[in-house]
Structure formats: structure tokens, C-alpha cells
Design a protein around this motif. Structure first.
Motif, short mmCIF file in Angstrom:
data_model
loop_
_atom_site.label_atom_id
_atom_site.label_comp_id
_atom_site.label_asym_id
_atom_site.label_seq_id
_atom_site.Cartn_x
_atom_site.Cartn_y
_atom_site.Cartn_z
N PHE A 198 -8.37 -1.73 -7.69
CA PHE A 198 -9.28 -1.08 -8.74
C PHE A 198 -8.54 -1.79 -9.88
N LEU A 199 -9.55 -1.71 -11.27
CA LEU A 199 -9.35 -2.61 -11.91
C LEU A 199 -11.29 -2.22 -12.96
N ASP A 200 -10.79 -1.30 -13.41
CA ASP A 200 -12.15 -0.68 -14.00
C ASP A 200 -12.49 -0.88 -15.45
N ARG A 201 -13.69 -0.49 -16.42
CA ARG A 201 -13.36 -0.34 -17.81
C ARG A 201 -14.61 1.36 -17.94
N LEU A 254 1.02 -0.86 -0.12
CA LEU A 254 0.22 -0.12 0.05
C LEU A 254 1.20 1.00 0.12
N HIS A 255 1.99 1.06 0.52
CA HIS A 255 2.85 2.28 0.81
C HIS A 255 3.75 3.02 -1.01
N ALA A 256 3.20 1.48 -1.70
CA ALA A 256 3.36 2.11 -3.17
C ALA A 256 3.29 2.24 -4.18
N LEU A 257 1.82 2.59 -3.77
CA LEU A 257 0.79 3.29 -4.41
C LEU A 257 1.14 4.58 -4.91
N SER A 295 -5.68 0.27 -11.02
CA SER A 295 -4.45 0.77 -10.14
C SER A 295 -3.02 -0.02 -9.92
N GLY A 296 -3.09 -1.78 -10.17
CA GLY A 296 -1.92 -1.86 -9.93
C GLY A 296 -0.95 -1.90 -11.20
#
Length: 114
Positions: free
Chosen positions: A56-59, A36-39, A105-106
Motif C-alpha cells: 500500500f501507498l497512501d497519503r 511477503l515473508h520479509a514484510l 508498506s515498501g
């Protein structure tokens, strides 16, 4: 005259479940350890997902301005060329049917880490 061919923009392998499974799953999907700190500090301002505390992963559908740019790119780059696999009348152009922006997010974290 409307074009005789059309395209649609699609994700090949959607993985919306990553958002439910959390940051560890997102890290596995991009093949790199992440915490989480690397976000990243911020995502683009036009993204619908703003919370970086969870994966998250959304279209998301793109706006009319982006669609107009994509349509212009299709018009400017289309070539009416006969190919071996094309039979009958040649298409006169391409028509944008659908366009989406992927918010992941990734992958954004990987992009920012450079």
C-alpha cells in the motif's frame, strides 16, 4: 494578523497505483527485492493501513495534535529576513495549510530491515 505566506505539504511524485500492482511493484520502487515473508510485523499503531499482506501507498491527513506541533515548529523557526529574491513587504510568518502522513508498506519494510 494572519501571516502573509503559506506552505503546503505535498508528495512530489504520488504513486497510489503501487497498492493495486502489488508487492513486486513496491519492491521495484524502493530498489530492493522483497517477498511477503520479509514484510514487517507491525506498522505504527496510528496508521490507517493495517494489512501487511498487500502493498500500500497512501497519503493520510494528520490529526489536530500533529498539526499543532507542525504549526509550532513553523512559528519557532521562521525568521523575517530580507533575501535577494524577496520584493516588497517581508512576510510576518508561515501558516500551515495542509499536512499529510505517507503510509508506504515498501518503505516501512525497508526501514524495519534497517
Amino acid at each position: 494578523n494572519p501571516p502573509s505566506s503559506s506552505i503546503t505539504v505535498r508528495m512530489v511524485k504520488p504513486r497510489e497505483e503501487l497498492a493495486e500492482r502489488g508487492i513486486e511493484s513496491a519492491a521495484k520502487a524502493i530498489g530492493k527485492p522483497m517477498d511477503l515473508h520479509a514484510l514487517p510485523l507491525a506498522v505504527p499503531p496510528y496508521w490507517q493501513n493495517r494489512s501487511l499482506g498487500k502493498a500500500f501507498l497512501d497519503r493520510c491527513p494528520v490529526g489536530q495534535e500533529t498539526q499543532a506541533c507542525l504549526e509550532q515548529a513553523l512559528r519557532n523557526t521562521f525568521k523575517q529576513v530580507k533575501t535577494r529574491d524577496r520584493h516588497g513587504a517581508l512576510p510576518t510568518g508561515l501558516r500551515l495549510v495542509n499536512a499529510h502522513r505517507v503510509e508506504h508498506s515498501g518503505l516501512w519494510a525497508k526501514y524495519e530491515q534497517g
